[in-house]
Design a protein around this motif. Structure first.
Motif, PDB file in Angstrom:
ATOM      1  N   ARG A 313       0.954  -1.304   0.153  1.00 46.16           N
ATOM      2  CA  ARG A 313      -0.166  -0.078   0.069  1.00 46.16           C
ATOM      3  C   ARG A 313       0.721   1.037   0.109  1.00 46.16           C
ATOM      4  O   ARG A 313       0.642   2.139  -0.661  1.00 46.16           O
ATOM      5  CB  ARG A 313      -0.883  -0.018   1.154  1.00 46.16           C
ATOM      6  CG  ARG A 313      -1.912  -1.047   1.203  1.00 46.16           C
ATOM      7  CD  ARG A 313      -2.627  -0.671   2.393  1.00 46.16           C
ATOM      8  NE  ARG A 313      -3.924  -1.940   2.520  1.00 46.16           N
ATOM      9  CZ  ARG A 313      -4.987  -2.164   3.272  1.00 46.16           C
ATOM     10  NH1 ARG A 313      -4.858  -1.330   4.439  1.00 46.16           N
ATOM     11  NH2 ARG A 313      -5.671  -2.988   3.447  1.00 46.16           N
ATOM     12  N   THR A 314       1.708   1.217   0.657  1.00 42.55           N
ATOM     13  CA  THR A 314       2.885   2.519   1.058  1.00 42.55           C
ATOM     14  C   THR A 314       3.548   2.741  -0.422  1.00 42.55           C
ATOM     15  O   THR A 314       3.647   3.873  -0.861  1.00 42.55           O
ATOM     16  CB  THR A 314       3.824   2.116   1.968  1.00 42.55           C
ATOM     17  OG1 THR A 314       3.337   1.907   3.427  1.00 42.55           O
ATOM     18  CG2 THR A 314       4.963   3.349   1.953  1.00 42.55           C
ATOM     19  N   ALA A 317       0.707   4.028  -3.033  1.00 47.18           N
ATOM     20  CA  ALA A 317       0.426   5.553  -2.474  1.00 47.18           C
ATOM     21  C   ALA A 317       1.753   6.496  -3.030  1.00 47.18           C
ATOM     22  O   ALA A 317       1.354   7.601  -3.443  1.00 47.18           O
ATOM     23  CB  ALA A 317      -0.035   5.674  -0.934  1.00 47.18           C
ATOM     24  N   LEU A 318       2.999   5.969  -2.552  1.00 52.05           N
ATOM     25  CA  LEU A 318       4.144   7.251  -3.007  1.00 52.05           C
ATOM     26  C   LEU A 318       4.331   7.162  -4.480  1.00 52.05           C
ATOM     27  O   LEU A 318       4.468   8.297  -5.045  1.00 52.05           O
ATOM     28  CB  LEU A 318       5.402   6.421  -2.180  1.00 52.05           C
ATOM     29  CG  LEU A 318       6.549   7.468  -2.107  1.00 52.05           C
ATOM     30  CD1 LEU A 318       6.048   8.552  -1.188  1.00 52.05           C
ATOM     31  CD2 LEU A 318       7.610   6.638  -1.699  1.00 52.05           C
ATOM     32  N   ALA A 319       4.109   5.953  -5.073  1.00 50.39           N
ATOM     33  CA  ALA A 319       4.078   5.943  -6.531  1.00 50.39           C
ATOM     34  C   ALA A 319       3.234   6.941  -7.090  1.00 50.39           C
ATOM     35  O   ALA A 319       3.438   7.697  -7.953  1.00 50.39           O
ATOM     36  CB  ALA A 319       4.052   4.749  -7.019  1.00 50.39           C
ATOM     37  N   ALA A 320       2.094   7.035  -6.654  1.00 50.17           N
ATOM     38  CA  ALA A 320       0.800   7.782  -6.975  1.00 50.17           C
ATOM     39  C   ALA A 320       1.166   9.070  -6.820  1.00 50.17           C
ATOM     40  O   ALA A 320       0.920  10.142  -7.527  1.00 50.17           O
ATOM     41  CB  ALA A 320      -0.409   7.386  -6.535  1.00 50.17           C
ATOM     42  N   GLN A 321       1.585   9.306  -5.505  1.00 51.36           N
ATOM     43  CA  GLN A 321       2.055  11.071  -4.955  1.00 51.36           C
ATOM     44  C   GLN A 321       2.995  11.500  -6.305  1.00 51.36           C
ATOM     45  O   GLN A 321       2.824  12.719  -6.297  1.00 51.36           O
ATOM     46  CB  GLN A 321       2.473  10.835  -3.522  1.00 51.36           C
ATOM     47  CG  GLN A 321       2.837  12.175  -3.139  1.00 51.36           C
ATOM     48  CD  GLN A 321       3.394  12.132  -1.689  1.00 51.36           C
ATOM     49  OE1 GLN A 321       3.141  10.895  -1.094  1.00 51.36           O
ATOM     50  NE2 GLN A 321       3.877  13.274  -1.160  1.00 51.36           N
ATOM     51  N   GLU A 358       9.899  -0.446  -8.119  1.00 53.05           N
ATOM     52  CA  GLU A 358       8.684   0.412  -8.191  1.00 53.05           C
ATOM     53  C   GLU A 358       8.585   1.733  -8.115  1.00 53.05           C
ATOM     54  O   GLU A 358       8.072   2.702  -8.570  1.00 53.05           O
ATOM     55  CB  GLU A 358       7.516  -0.227  -7.440  1.00 53.05           C
ATOM     56  CG  GLU A 358       7.071  -1.655  -8.036  1.00 53.05           C
ATOM     57  CD  GLU A 358       5.670  -1.942  -7.156  1.00 53.05           C
ATOM     58  OE1 GLU A 358       4.832  -1.208  -6.967  1.00 53.05           O
ATOM     59  OE2 GLU A 358       5.676  -3.160  -6.680  1.00 53.05           O
ATOM     60  N   LEU A 359       9.953   1.928  -7.286  1.00 48.50           N
ATOM     61  CA  LEU A 359       9.979   3.294  -6.561  1.00 48.50           C
ATOM     62  C   LEU A 359      11.356   4.081  -7.210  1.00 48.50           C
ATOM     63  O   LEU A 359      11.693   5.055  -6.474  1.00 48.50           O
ATOM     64  CB  LEU A 359       9.885   3.492  -5.313  1.00 48.50           C
ATOM     65  CG  LEU A 359       8.497   2.967  -4.534  1.00 48.50           C
ATOM     66  CD1 LEU A 359       8.926   2.900  -3.033  1.00 48.50           C
ATOM     67  CD2 LEU A 359       7.423   3.967  -4.731  1.00 48.50           C
ATOM     68  N   HIS A 360      12.057   3.514  -8.060  1.00 43.78           N
ATOM     69  CA  HIS A 360      13.236   4.142  -8.496  1.00 43.78           C
ATOM     70  C   HIS A 360      13.249   5.379  -8.934  1.00 43.78           C
ATOM     71  O   HIS A 360      14.147   6.153  -9.130  1.00 43.78           O
ATOM     72  CB  HIS A 360      14.035   3.084  -9.336  1.00 43.78           C
ATOM     73  CG  HIS A 360      13.966   2.763 -10.395  1.00 43.78           C
ATOM     74  ND1 HIS A 360      12.826   2.144 -10.812  1.00 43.78           N
ATOM     75  CD2 HIS A 360      14.067   3.514 -11.699  1.00 43.78           C
ATOM     76  CE1 HIS A 360      12.446   2.136 -12.496  1.00 43.78           C
ATOM     77  NE2 HIS A 360      13.587   3.003 -12.853  1.00 43.78           N
ATOM     78  N   GLU A 361      12.040   5.558  -9.651  1.00 43.48           N
ATOM     79  CA  GLU A 361      11.822   6.928 -10.284  1.00 43.48           C
ATOM     80  C   GLU A 361      11.042   7.907  -9.704  1.00 43.48           C
ATOM     81  O   GLU A 361      10.439   8.894 -10.292  1.00 43.48           O
ATOM     82  CB  GLU A 361      11.270   6.775 -11.803  1.00 43.48           C
ATOM     83  CG  GLU A 361      12.272   6.046 -12.600  1.00 43.48           C
ATOM     84  CD  GLU A 361      11.634   5.750 -13.918  1.00 43.48           C
ATOM     85  OE1 GLU A 361      12.683   5.987 -14.995  1.00 43.48           O
ATOM     86  OE2 GLU A 361      10.394   6.123 -14.349  1.00 43.48           O
ATOM     87  N   SER A 382      10.814  10.031   3.831  1.00 44.47           N
ATOM     88  CA  SER A 382       9.241   9.847   4.085  1.00 44.47           C
ATOM     89  C   SER A 382       8.836   8.985   5.034  1.00 44.47           C
ATOM     90  O   SER A 382       9.802   7.967   5.464  1.00 44.47           O
ATOM     91  CB  SER A 382       8.876   9.457   2.351  1.00 44.47           C
ATOM     92  OG  SER A 382       9.143  10.355   1.490  1.00 44.47           O
ATOM     93  N   ASP A 383       7.818   9.095   5.499  1.00 43.06           N
ATOM     94  CA  ASP A 383       7.104   7.910   6.411  1.00 43.06           C
ATOM     95  C   ASP A 383       6.620   7.026   5.596  1.00 43.06           C
ATOM     96  O   ASP A 383       5.654   6.753   5.077  1.00 43.06           O
ATOM     97  CB  ASP A 383       5.892   8.589   7.329  1.00 43.06           C
ATOM     98  CG  ASP A 383       6.346   9.446   8.492  1.00 43.06           C
ATOM     99  OD1 ASP A 383       7.464   8.995   8.919  1.00 43.06           O
ATOM    100  OD2 ASP A 383       5.603  10.290   8.778  1.00 43.06           O
TER     101      ASP A 383
END
Length: 497
Positions: A313-314, A317-321, A358-361, A382-383
């Protein structure tokens, strides 16, 4: 493990005031408590002004861990989860404690963020007190106080504020003096901390307020003794308890029914925090829950729990943000996890690598130039709910060195991960990003990755494909040079050449 087997589980909470152990067996969706242990180690009491743990505080903590080790017995690491909270989050020499702990306690110790601590607290309360009402949950610890608003099993707001019964007792009730001035200063300091969440929490609202932790349990015990038949905590009753404390004048002279001498030592500070919280958040009444963080851990560990990993979920959410290109992220994730599984069989490491992919960009929204640095900064600061402190640092490290040269490469000191695994994850992530640099759904040939010794990676791919894709071939040979900068041999094996 299946739900048909009785599974013993242990959760250990290394708090700032006390260390707690909960041992239970899980069978067909239900828990049976086997053992509970608690020791007041006063870890936060040993935290200096520059956030360094004293040798004495460390010794108390290590002695307790040795005792807990005896209680745990020979359970495998997969059935034991140990988390550390505020004091080890803040301690500048926390790594020294974690390193020393390995000698007496063979289980991994996870240092978790304040937001993750809050989530686990709510998880414990919501599972033991089911209901669909919106609720505020607060937990006063030794070094921090957590506030959570949620409904059912879902959290809506999470906050961890830097005020605790141990730290405030030292700071505002010096020498144990219980004056009106000391209480006023402590309540003002707590009110200042609460300013950051006051309005947003009131706007969110709740139907029920629940408190957990030793401080709130002690307050409830005092209320039940002074007002028989009543258990709800109200501001009026809290003020009456403050008056009793002030009349005693000194913590050494303070006598409270149903509260032991150890808890009395930090009771005034906890009471001040509670009073300030009632005033700032306009809490009308608070009920007590015996469940908290360790119960949250226990429910999360239960076999067949069927819950979505909060880290998924985190990540979403961070990818969407940060408006991450989701198809590209998933291409890189798929390739990274597939290649990694060929050289290492470890589901947890594979999952962490997948989330890093998933979050490298995430930093692309800041600037493409230096994207890896921007992405790492976001991940480190980030939290990230569900991730412990070292997992979060690992993700940031993988992303930070996912592109370009490795001359400046430096691996942080990890306690939960060995260097070889972290470096292997990084090398696989770099190759996966490189192979999908064109950002298209092109079908890649069958690629195999092997580890011929501790360091040498061999990527095998068809020679004819490399010949047809000259840019990819050039990039791969540049990657060979980059990895050589860090002392990592990489071989591109052109099959059928």
């Amino acid at each position: 493990m299946t739900e048909e087997q009785e599974v013993p589980l242990v959760c250990v909470d290394l708090g700032s005031n006390s260390f707690h152990l909960l041992k239970a067996s899980h069978f067909k969706g239900a828990f049976r408590i086997l053992n509970k242990a608690k020791e007041r180690v006063r870890l936060a009491e040993g935290l200096s002004d520059n956030y360094e743990l004293t040798d004495a505080a460390m010794a108390r903590g290590l002695d307790c861990l040795a005792k807990f080790r005896e209680i745990i017995g020979n359970l495998p690491a997969s059935r034991v989860r140990t988390v550390a909270t505020y004091t080890l989050r803040r301690a500048s020499n926390g790594d020294a404690f974690l390193k020393a702990a390995k000698a007496v306690y063979p289980y991994p110790i996870e240092v978790i963020s304040g937001a993750e601590e809050a989530r686990l607290i709510y998880h414990g309360v919501s599972h033991t007190q089911p209901g669909n009402d919106s609720r505020l949950v607060m937990d006063i610890g030794g070094g921090s106080t957590e506030f959570i608003i949620g409904r059912g099993l879902e959290t809506r707001r999470l906050a961890s504020l830097g005020m605790g019964c141990v730290s405030f007792q030292q700071r505002y009730f010096e020498g144990g003096k219980l004056s009106d001035s000391a209480f006023n200063k402590a309540e003002t300091a707590a009110a200042q901390e609460l300013e950051t969440i006051e309005q947003s929490y009131k706007d969110e609202g709740w139907q029920q307020a629940i408190g957990c932790s030793g401080t709130i349990k002690a307050v409830q015990a005092c209320i039940q003794a002074k007002w028989p038949g009543e258990s709800a905590i109200t501001l009026k009753k809290l003020k009456a308890l403050r008056k009793i404390c002030q009349q005693a004048g000194d913590v050494a002279k303070l006598k409270l029914p149903a509260v032991n001498d150890e808890r009395i030592q930090v009771f005034p500070a906890g009471l001040a925090i509670l009073i300030a919280s009632f005033k700032a958040l306009s809490i009308e009444a608070l009920t007590f829950s015996d469940a908290a963080l360790r119960e949250g851990l226990m429910f999360q560990m239960a076999p067949g729990a069927g819950h979505l990993d909060p880290r998924d979920r985190t990540t979403l959410a961070l990818a969407a943000q940060y408006h991450v290109d989701r198809p590209q992220a998933m291409r890189v994730r798929s390739k990274a996890t597939r290649l990694f599984s060929q050289v290492k069989k470890d589901r947890e490491l594979e999952a962490l690598l997948g989330w890093a992919a998933e979050l490298h960009e995430v930093g692309l929204q800041i600037n493409f130039h230096g994207i890896q640095r921007h992405s790492a900064y976001i991940l480190e600061n980030s939290d990230l709910i569900g991730f412990n402190q070292e997992q979060q640092l690992l993700l940031a490290t993988l992303v930070r060195y996912s592109r370009k040269g490795l001359k400046q490469f430096a691996l942080p000191r990890f306690n939960l991960f060995n260097d070889q695994d972290a470096m292997l994850m990084l090398r696989v992530l770099r190759l996966s990003i490189l192979l999908h640099r064109r950002r298209q759904n092109l079908r890649l040939p069958e690629l195999t990755l092997s580890l011929t010794d501790d360091k040498t990676l061999v990527l095998s791919c068809p020679a004819i494909w490399l010949k047809r894709h000259e840019l990819v071939s050039a990039d791969l040979h540049q990657e060979v040079l980059y990895q050589a900068q860090a002392g990592w041999p990489l071989v591109i094996d052109a099959k059928g050449a």
